[in-house]
Design a protein around this motif. Structure first.
Motif, PDB file in Angstrom:
ATOM      1  N   THR A   1       0.832  -1.210   0.000  1.00 58.63           N
ATOM      2  CA  THR A   1       0.000   0.000   0.000  1.00 58.63           C
ATOM      3  C   THR A   1       0.862   1.255   0.000  1.00 58.63           C
ATOM      4  N   VAL A   2       1.879   1.261   0.861  1.00 59.98           N
ATOM      5  CA  VAL A   2       2.784   2.414   0.953  1.00 59.98           C
ATOM      6  C   VAL A   2       3.550   2.592  -0.355  1.00 59.98           C
ATOM      7  N   ASP A   3       3.850   1.479  -1.023  1.00 61.24           N
ATOM      8  CA  ASP A   3       4.581   1.551  -2.296  1.00 61.24           C
ATOM      9  C   ASP A   3       3.731   2.111  -3.427  1.00 61.24           C
ATOM     10  N   GLY A   4       2.435   2.293  -3.159  1.00 62.36           N
ATOM     11  CA  GLY A   4       1.573   2.932  -4.145  1.00 62.36           C
ATOM     12  C   GLY A   4       0.915   2.001  -5.141  1.00 62.36           C
ATOM     13  N   LEU A   5       0.873   0.704  -4.867  1.00 54.58           N
ATOM     14  CA  LEU A   5       0.218  -0.218  -5.784  1.00 54.58           C
ATOM     15  C   LEU A   5      -1.297  -0.015  -5.757  1.00 54.58           C
ATOM     16  N   GLU A   6      -1.920  -0.301  -6.877  1.00 57.02           N
ATOM     17  CA  GLU A   6      -3.373  -0.201  -6.972  1.00 57.02           C
ATOM     18  C   GLU A   6      -4.030  -1.336  -6.198  1.00 57.02           C
ATOM     19  N   ALA A   7      -5.303  -1.139  -5.856  1.00 58.03           N
ATOM     20  CA  ALA A   7      -6.038  -2.127  -5.056  1.00 58.03           C
ATOM     21  C   ALA A   7      -6.071  -3.495  -5.732  1.00 58.03           C
ATOM     22  N   ASP A   8      -6.297  -3.525  -7.057  1.00 59.18           N
ATOM     23  CA  ASP A   8      -6.368  -4.797  -7.777  1.00 59.18           C
ATOM     24  C   ASP A   8      -5.042  -5.554  -7.715  1.00 59.18           C
ATOM     25  N   ALA A   9      -3.943  -4.814  -7.826  1.00 55.85           N
ATOM     26  CA  ALA A   9      -2.622  -5.449  -7.778  1.00 55.85           C
ATOM     27  C   ALA A   9      -2.345  -6.005  -6.381  1.00 55.85           C
ATOM     28  N   ILE A  10      -2.702  -5.228  -5.361  1.00 55.19           N
ATOM     29  CA  ILE A  10      -2.503  -5.684  -3.979  1.00 55.19           C
ATOM     30  C   ILE A  10      -3.336  -6.937  -3.716  1.00 55.19           C
ATOM     31  N   LYS A  11      -4.587  -6.885  -4.152  1.00 52.71           N
ATOM     32  CA  LYS A  11      -5.479  -8.032  -3.954  1.00 52.71           C
ATOM     33  C   LYS A  11      -4.931  -9.264  -4.656  1.00 52.71           C
ATOM     34  N   GLU A  12      -4.435  -9.107  -5.863  1.00 52.95           N
ATOM     35  CA  GLU A  12      -3.901 -10.231  -6.629  1.00 52.95           C
ATOM     36  C   GLU A  12      -2.698 -10.858  -5.923  1.00 52.95           C
ATOM     37  N   ILE A  13      -1.815 -10.020  -5.396  1.00 53.40           N
ATOM     38  CA  ILE A  13      -0.618 -10.520  -4.705  1.00 53.40           C
ATOM     39  C   ILE A  13      -0.997 -11.249  -3.425  1.00 53.40           C
ATOM     40  N   LEU A  14      -1.915 -10.664  -2.647  1.00 56.30           N
ATOM     41  CA  LEU A  14      -2.293 -11.260  -1.370  1.00 56.30           C
ATOM     42  C   LEU A  14      -3.090 -12.545  -1.561  1.00 56.30           C
ATOM     43  N   VAL A  15      -3.939 -12.593  -2.575  1.00 57.61           N
ATOM     44  CA  VAL A  15      -4.682 -13.822  -2.855  1.00 57.61           C
ATOM     45  C   VAL A  15      -3.726 -14.927  -3.305  1.00 57.61           C
ATOM     46  N   ALA A  16      -2.710 -14.553  -4.084  1.00 56.51           N
ATOM     47  CA  ALA A  16      -1.690 -15.528  -4.485  1.00 56.51           C
ATOM     48  C   ALA A  16      -0.966 -16.077  -3.257  1.00 56.51           C
ATOM     49  N   GLU A  17      -0.756 -15.202  -2.270  1.00 57.94           N
ATOM     50  CA  GLU A  17      -0.143 -15.630  -1.011  1.00 57.94           C
ATOM     51  C   GLU A  17      -1.041 -16.637  -0.287  1.00 57.94           C
ATOM     52  N   LEU A  18      -2.347 -16.403  -0.355  1.00 59.83           N
ATOM     53  CA  LEU A  18      -3.295 -17.344   0.257  1.00 59.83           C
ATOM     54  C   LEU A  18      -3.217 -18.711  -0.424  1.00 59.83           C
ATOM     55  N   TYR A  19      -3.148 -18.706  -1.740  1.00 61.84           N
ATOM     56  CA  TYR A  19      -2.992 -19.959  -2.476  1.00 61.84           C
ATOM     57  C   TYR A  19      -1.747 -20.705  -1.995  1.00 61.84           C
ATOM     58  N   ALA A  20      -0.653 -19.966  -1.839  1.00 61.23           N
ATOM     59  CA  ALA A  20       0.618 -20.579  -1.416  1.00 61.23           C
ATOM     60  C   ALA A  20       0.480 -21.175  -0.018  1.00 61.23           C
ATOM     61  N   ILE A  21      -0.181 -20.458   0.875  1.00 62.52           N
ATOM     62  CA  ILE A  21      -0.384 -20.952   2.243  1.00 62.52           C
ATOM     63  C   ILE A  21      -1.216 -22.226   2.229  1.00 62.52           C
ATOM     64  N   GLU A  22      -2.302 -22.203   1.456  1.00 64.36           N
ATOM     65  CA  GLU A  22      -3.182 -23.370   1.377  1.00 64.36           C
ATOM     66  C   GLU A  22      -2.445 -24.582   0.821  1.00 64.36           C
ATOM     67  N   GLU A  23      -1.682 -24.377  -0.252  1.00 66.48           N
ATOM     68  CA  GLU A  23      -0.959 -25.489  -0.872  1.00 66.48           C
ATOM     69  C   GLU A  23       0.117 -26.037   0.045  1.00 66.48           C
TER      70      GLU A  23
END
Length: 272
Positions: free
Chosen positions: A120-142
């Protein structure tokens, strides 16, 4: 916050004790000795370990050991405190701007939240942040699924190896049919391996796999709340509105415990 989960160990010990009491009540303390057979135990446990080694890679087996250790720990997350933290971050962001959050990042304990606020501080858009964090969720689940799959497979294989041991015992028994006195004790010894396989599967492996699944569901649920909070902070949402939005999860948590578990791709993309 991680605490010892004594319920897992208590449940296992209680199961063993009750089985032992049932054996003693049904026979005698001296008769219970027949239920302890080194050869039967070696057949079931040895065969089980061998099958898992054939079925899985070394890193997957190591992951399973780590996963089992987590079942003796429980991680508690106070959702109310989580909501309050995001309200504070949202207030700072609205008053002083997103860059002001840079000074709060080191105070954040959770790596997932810290990563989201950094983005957020780095200035990424909401969609980009959401995409990165959801990918992190996938990694955690796997990552958590790997260990759980090994435990699940152990629950499947253990009874089968119990049956293999029984067949071995029956074959050996049939070779000595000329002495009728040995048939009863030999049959009992042959069935002990089936007993061991069933106990291992139903008292240890299957319940442990279930507990790991519950842990994964809870971890993903908490991180969904975190994503909502991070996106609310990034979008400059009014702290009051964000509070009302996040507080829904406090009431929803009770409902979630009774629902059928869903994977990240079914739930995160709809709820977040």
């Amino acid at each position: 916050m991680k605490k010892n989960d004594h319920l897992t160990l208590i449940g296992m010990i209680l199961g063993i004790v009750l089985i032992f009491i049932a054996i003693v009540i049904g026979g005698s303390f001296a008769g219970a000795k027949i239920f302890f057979s080194v050869s039967s135990l070696l057949t079931v446990v040895g065969g089980l370990i061998a099958s898992l080694m054939v079925n899985f890679k070394t890193n997957e087996l190591k992951e399973a050991i780590s996963a089992v250790k987590t079942t003796f720990k429980r991680e508690e997350q106070n959702i109310s405190e989580l909501v309050e933290m995001f309200i504070e971050l949202s207030t700072i962001a609205r008053r002083e701007g997103l860059l002001a959050l840079d000074g709060k990042i080191e105070e954040l304990d959770d790596p997932f939240i810290k990563k989201g606020i950094l983005l957020t501080v780095d200035g990424l858009e909401a969609d980009a942040i959401k995409e990165i964090l959801v990918a992190e969720l996938y990694a955690i689940e796997e990552r958590q699924k790997i260990g759980r799959n090994v435990i699940d497979k152990a629950g499947e294989i253990a009874p089968a190896w119990g049956m293999v041991g029984t067949l071995i015992g029956l074959i050996l028994m049939l070779q000595n049919l000329d002495d009728p006195k040995t048939i009863g004790p030999s049959m009992a010894l042959a069935l002990i391996t089936t007993f061991y396989g069933s106990v291992l599967a139903n008292l240890f492996f299957i319940p442990l796999a279930g507990k790991l699944q519950n842990k994964t569901d809870y971890d993903l649920y908490i991180k969904q709340i975190m994503i909502e909070g991070i996106l609310g902070v990034q979008s400059g949402q009014n702290p009051k509105l964000l509070q009302e939005k996040l507080e829904v999860f406090i009431d929803k948590e009770v409902e979630k415990q009774s629902e059928t578990p869903t994977s990240v791709n079914e739930e995160v993309l709809t709820d977040v």
